[in-house]
Design a protein around this motif. Structure first.
Motif, PDB file in Angstrom:
ATOM      1  N   ALA A 433      36.817  50.727  44.373  1.00  0.00           N
ATOM      2  CA  ALA A 433      36.719  50.718  45.772  1.00  0.00           C
ATOM      3  C   ALA A 433      35.403  51.203  46.293  1.00  0.00           C
ATOM      4  O   ALA A 433      35.060  50.748  47.442  1.00  0.00           O
ATOM      5  N   GLY A 434      34.726  52.290  45.678  1.00  0.00           N
ATOM      6  CA  GLY A 434      33.479  52.639  46.231  1.00  0.00           C
ATOM      7  C   GLY A 434      32.322  51.558  45.801  1.00  0.00           C
ATOM      8  O   GLY A 434      32.674  50.690  45.171  1.00  0.00           O
ATOM      9  N   SER A 435      31.263  52.040  45.840  1.00  0.00           N
ATOM     10  CA  SER A 435      29.935  51.376  45.467  1.00  0.00           C
ATOM     11  C   SER A 435      28.907  51.838  44.850  1.00  0.00           C
ATOM     12  O   SER A 435      28.663  53.135  44.850  1.00  0.00           O
ATOM     13  N   TRP A 436      28.153  51.126  44.112  1.00  0.00           N
ATOM     14  CA  TRP A 436      26.845  51.723  43.332  1.00  0.00           C
ATOM     15  C   TRP A 436      26.048  50.377  43.273  1.00  0.00           C
ATOM     16  O   TRP A 436      26.482  49.294  43.433  1.00  0.00           O
ATOM     17  N   PRO A 437      24.919  50.559  43.045  1.00  0.00           N
ATOM     18  CA  PRO A 437      23.947  49.565  43.081  1.00  0.00           C
ATOM     19  C   PRO A 437      23.770  48.554  41.687  1.00  0.00           C
ATOM     20  O   PRO A 437      22.816  48.551  41.299  1.00  0.00           O
ATOM     21  N   GLY A 438      24.857  48.454  41.095  1.00  0.00           N
ATOM     22  CA  GLY A 438      25.258  47.808  39.857  1.00  0.00           C
ATOM     23  C   GLY A 438      24.672  46.485  39.870  1.00  0.00           C
ATOM     24  O   GLY A 438      24.452  45.781  38.987  1.00  0.00           O
ATOM     25  N   TYR A 439      24.778  45.671  41.170  1.00  0.00           N
ATOM     26  CA  TYR A 439      24.443  44.425  41.486  1.00  0.00           C
ATOM     27  C   TYR A 439      23.054  44.011  40.886  1.00  0.00           C
ATOM     28  O   TYR A 439      22.750  42.958  40.464  1.00  0.00           O
ATOM     29  N   ILE A 440      22.276  45.131  40.847  1.00  0.00           N
ATOM     30  CA  ILE A 440      20.723  44.855  40.371  1.00  0.00           C
ATOM     31  C   ILE A 440      20.659  44.333  39.003  1.00  0.00           C
ATOM     32  O   ILE A 440      19.846  43.959  38.516  1.00  0.00           O
ATOM     33  N   PHE A 441      21.836  45.086  38.271  1.00  0.00           N
ATOM     34  CA  PHE A 441      21.860  44.465  36.928  1.00  0.00           C
ATOM     35  C   PHE A 441      22.650  43.370  36.708  1.00  0.00           C
ATOM     36  O   PHE A 441      22.290  42.494  35.632  1.00  0.00           O
ATOM     37  N   THR A 442      23.733  43.203  37.489  1.00  0.00           N
ATOM     38  CA  THR A 442      24.852  42.222  37.002  1.00  0.00           C
ATOM     39  C   THR A 442      24.044  40.870  37.709  1.00  0.00           C
ATOM     40  O   THR A 442      24.680  39.698  37.218  1.00  0.00           O
ATOM     41  N   GLY A 443      23.429  40.960  38.790  1.00  0.00           N
ATOM     42  CA  GLY A 443      23.222  39.940  39.360  1.00  0.00           C
ATOM     43  C   GLY A 443      21.631  39.111  38.546  1.00  0.00           C
ATOM     44  O   GLY A 443      21.223  39.594  37.603  1.00  0.00           O
ATOM     45  N   ASP A 444      21.212  38.058  39.291  1.00  0.00           N
ATOM     46  CA  ASP A 444      19.976  37.228  38.811  1.00  0.00           C
ATOM     47  C   ASP A 444      18.678  38.543  38.946  1.00  0.00           C
ATOM     48  O   ASP A 444      18.729  39.293  39.816  1.00  0.00           O
ATOM     49  N   PRO A 445      17.846  38.536  38.158  1.00  0.00           N
ATOM     50  CA  PRO A 445      17.916  37.530  36.907  1.00  0.00           C
ATOM     51  C   PRO A 445      18.274  38.250  35.392  1.00  0.00           C
ATOM     52  O   PRO A 445      18.396  37.560  34.636  1.00  0.00           O
ATOM     53  N   LEU A 446      18.819  39.697  35.568  1.00  0.00           N
ATOM     54  CA  LEU A 446      19.283  40.110  34.309  1.00  0.00           C
ATOM     55  C   LEU A 446      20.589  39.846  33.796  1.00  0.00           C
ATOM     56  O   LEU A 446      20.772  39.452  32.813  1.00  0.00           O
ATOM     57  N   ARG A 447      21.495  39.567  34.786  1.00  0.00           N
ATOM     58  CA  ARG A 447      22.835  39.123  34.498  1.00  0.00           C
ATOM     59  C   ARG A 447      23.478  39.886  33.281  1.00  0.00           C
ATOM     60  O   ARG A 447      23.964  39.494  32.351  1.00  0.00           O
ATOM     61  N   LEU A 448      23.384  41.215  33.308  1.00  0.00           N
ATOM     62  CA  LEU A 448      23.980  42.171  32.290  1.00  0.00           C
ATOM     63  C   LEU A 448      25.102  42.794  32.788  1.00  0.00           C
ATOM     64  O   LEU A 448      25.380  43.077  33.706  1.00  0.00           O
ATOM     65  N   PRO A 449      26.041  42.909  31.535  1.00  0.00           N
ATOM     66  CA  PRO A 449      27.075  43.569  31.908  1.00  0.00           C
ATOM     67  C   PRO A 449      27.029  45.211  32.514  1.00  0.00           C
ATOM     68  O   PRO A 449      25.925  45.840  31.950  1.00  0.00           O
ATOM     69  N   ALA A 450      27.522  45.828  33.297  1.00  0.00           N
ATOM     70  CA  ALA A 450      27.316  47.057  33.854  1.00  0.00           C
ATOM     71  C   ALA A 450      28.534  47.870  34.282  1.00  0.00           C
ATOM     72  O   ALA A 450      29.573  47.176  34.646  1.00  0.00           O
ATOM     73  N   GLY A 451      28.548  49.250  34.148  1.00  0.00           N
ATOM     74  CA  GLY A 451      29.937  49.965  34.435  1.00  0.00           C
ATOM     75  C   GLY A 451      29.400  51.558  34.436  1.00  0.00           C
ATOM     76  O   GLY A 451      28.450  52.053  34.248  1.00  0.00           O
ATOM     77  N   HIS A 452      30.694  52.182  34.166  1.00  0.00           N
ATOM     78  CA  HIS A 452      30.591  53.428  34.070  1.00  0.00           C
ATOM     79  C   HIS A 452      31.455  53.934  32.944  1.00  0.00           C
ATOM     80  O   HIS A 452      32.514  53.391  32.462  1.00  0.00           O
ATOM     81  N   PHE A 453      31.127  55.211  32.334  1.00  0.00           N
ATOM     82  CA  PHE A 453      31.623  55.730  31.083  1.00  0.00           C
ATOM     83  C   PHE A 453      31.884  57.171  31.211  1.00  0.00           C
ATOM     84  O   PHE A 453      30.684  57.770  31.245  1.00  0.00           O
ATOM     85  N   GLY A 454      32.900  57.765  30.390  1.00  0.00           N
ATOM     86  CA  GLY A 454      32.882  59.304  30.126  1.00  0.00           C
ATOM     87  C   GLY A 454      34.291  59.644  30.203  1.00  0.00           C
ATOM     88  O   GLY A 454      34.963  59.332  31.102  1.00  0.00           O
ATOM     89  N   LEU A 455      34.678  60.763  29.587  1.00  0.00           N
ATOM     90  CA  LEU A 455      35.695  61.690  29.507  1.00  0.00           C
ATOM     91  C   LEU A 455      35.281  62.955  30.411  1.00  0.00           C
ATOM     92  O   LEU A 455      34.179  62.822  30.674  1.00  0.00           O
ATOM     93  N   GLY A 456      36.143  63.604  30.849  1.00  0.00           N
ATOM     94  CA  GLY A 456      36.071  64.763  31.412  1.00  0.00           C
ATOM     95  C   GLY A 456      36.699  64.626  32.724  1.00  0.00           C
ATOM     96  O   GLY A 456      36.937  63.296  33.171  1.00  0.00           O
ATOM     97  N   HIS A 457      36.616  65.330  33.630  1.00  0.00           N
ATOM     98  CA  HIS A 457      37.343  65.227  35.094  1.00  0.00           C
ATOM     99  C   HIS A 457      36.306  65.931  36.221  1.00  0.00           C
ATOM    100  O   HIS A 457      35.731  67.284  35.904  1.00  0.00           O
ATOM    101  N   GLY A 458      36.292  65.574  37.292  1.00  0.00           N
ATOM    102  CA  GLY A 458      35.799  66.114  38.511  1.00  0.00           C
ATOM    103  C   GLY A 458      36.215  65.637  39.776  1.00  0.00           C
ATOM    104  O   GLY A 458      36.885  64.412  39.760  1.00  0.00           O
TER     105      GLY A 458
END
Length: 496
Positions: A433-458
């Motif tokens: 529901a929040g946002s990050w500028p992943g569109y720059i990777f998932t959109g044209d011209p790159l069209r790459l998968p993009a996301g977040h990863f990791g264990l731990g908590h904050g």
């Protein structure tokens, strides 16, 4: 090594043995270095947080960028360069491990503002404190968003380096210093020809993030909402009504109020319920939740505790008194029009009877697939003009489009594999529901998968007393040692 650290290391080591896709001798050497440099990793994070880098205040940005570059060089990157933009600079770096596969990494080196009066310890002191039910945590601005998990990822690279082991993948790194103001110039970094060419070689791009909830569950986000951040300004200069400077409030009987003018304009942006977006054309291209989206949300809702969620948010009711499932569907699928703040006139102690000459509203609009940041901005401007509020300034400070990544992509499948090997059944979630500028990777011209990863908590991003767990007393969540190991294993999984 104290008893708590010993228990933490033992728990994290057992975790790593369960999940690793790496050769056992390599993993053993890397584990040893993580344990050996535990305090060093914490001090590195503390030093980073003690360097404020707040784009919204233009505070510490040069020093923050320089520190980001130094951290990369120390972690083993071959090439590290500052990338000038029309705003604060970005950073581009590469690490050639001679591996068959290349992975992209996204960082932000800026943080949100902080009011010290609201914090239990100064926000840039990076204090280590005991937090009941969690263990030892680091409190500071940027602790979880985003310097904590980023420093954890860098610690994983240090472990490879000090163990004399090559990374299993090559790395292409891009960072910006304006994420917290809507990434207005990040496209100038990514779309520089040499950087774009390097990213084209990547199988995907990810951002380190501690994804564990207090009960230990992990979530894999398959996208994120887009955002537009802006200000609406009502003043006599543009309206040609109202005072040119603050007047005695008795004049409200005969002089227009720019404040009421702004309030009337704001009231047209949502429906009578004070919630549903009513901007003409704003959501007409918004794509509804798909049956697959609703299925993921329904499955996830069965693993969540509504009472706990409400307690964590500090709310008693969902909008319109909808049930928990519908609240989750709204969270994922509803565009929003939110007022972040209203500023006008006198706000100090006591009263001051004035008629203010200016009023400002700070807004953010959250966007779902089918919508664009620029299209939403245009719709807002046209809506205001149509209703007689064309004089109100609309100043967009930043924003970007929504993102979507296929659950079948190698980036997402690798995440699921690491989590499952750790005995965790990840929750697949359609959209953050929040946002990050992943569109720059998932959109044209790159069209790459993009996301977040990791264990731990904050927790506490953008809020007072933001924290990141360093040594966990909760057996269901990892501290920083386990979080570092999860990043090590993810790199191996991506290589495979």
């Amino acid at each position: 090594m104290n008893r708590r650290h010993f228990l933490q290391s033992s728990m994290a080591a057992a975790f790593a043995q369960r999940i690793s896709a790496a050769p056992s001798d390599e993993l053993k050497a890397i584990q040893s270095e993580i344990d050996k440099h535990h305090d060093e990793a914490i001090h590195r994070l503390q030093d980073w947080i003690r360097q404020p880098s707040i784009a919204a205040e233009n505070r510490g940005m040069t020093e923050g960028c320089d520190m980001m570059m130094r951290l990369l060089r120390d972690a083993g990157f071959d090439q590290v360069a500052k990338v000038p933009t029309d705003g604060h600079p970005g950073v581009f770096a590469t690490l050639d491990a001679g591996a068959p596969k290349t992975v992209g990494i996204y960082f932000m080196y800026d943080v949100k503002q902080a009011d010290p009066s609201e914090w239990s310890s100064p926000p840039f002191d990076a204090a280590l404190v005991d937090k009941p039910g969690l263990g030892k945590v680091l409190i500071g601005r940027g602790a979880v968003n985003q310097k904590g998990p980023e420093a954890t990822w860098l610690a994983a690279l240090h472990a490879f380096k000090s163990a004399g082991r090559k990374l299993p993948v090559n790395l292409v790194f891009v960072a910006e210093g304006e994420e917290e103001i809507g990434s207005p110039h990040f496209s100038q970094v990514v779309r520089r020809p040499d950087i774009l060419a390097a990213l084209h070689k990547c199988t995907g791009v990810y951002m380190p993030m501690p994804m564990q909830a207090l009960d230990g569950t992990v979530t894999i986000n398959l996208g994120a909402k887009g955002v537009v951040e802006l200000e609406l300004v009502s003043s006599s200069e543009d309206w040609h009504r109202g005072p040119k400077q603050d007047l005695h409030s008795s004049n409200e009987a005969r002089v227009d109020s720019p404040v009421w003018h702004l309030i009337q304009a704001l009231a047209t942006l949502v429906g009578p319920d004070g919630h549903t977006p009513a901007i003409d054309g704003y959501a007409e291209k918004a794509l509804p939740l798909t049956p697959a989206d609703k299925s993921l949300i329904r499955d996830a809702s069965k693993r969540m505790n509504e009472t706990v969620v409400k307690q964590q948010l500090g709310v008693e009711h969902w909008v319109h008194n909808v049930d928990f499932l519908e609240s989750l569907e709204l969270l994922v699928g509803r565009p929003t029009v939110n007022i972040e703040g209203l500023v006008s006139g006198y706000t100090g102690p006591g009263g001051k009877t004035i008629l203010p000459h200016k009023a400002v509203a700070k807004l953010d609009l959250r966007l779902v697939p089918g919508m664009t940041a620029l299209g939403s901005l245009a719709a807002l401007k046209a809506h205001l003009a149509k209703r007689g509020f064309g004089d109100i300034e609309v100043n967009m400070s930043g924003g970007y489009d929504p993102t979507t990544t296929d659950a079948k992509s190698a980036l997402i499948q690798a995440q699921a594999a690491v989590y499952r090997k750790a005995g965790l059944d990840p929750i697949l979630w359609p959209r953050l529901a929040g946002s990050w500028p992943g569109y720059i990777f998932t959109g044209d011209p790159l069209r790459l998968p993009a996301g977040h990863f990791g264990l731990g908590h904050g927790n506490g991003a953008h809020a007072p007393n933001e924290y990141y767990v360093i040594e966990s007393s909760n057996p269901k969540i990892q501290g920083i040692a386990g979080a570092i190991r999860s990043q090590v294993d993810y790199l191996y999984e991506l290589a495979s």
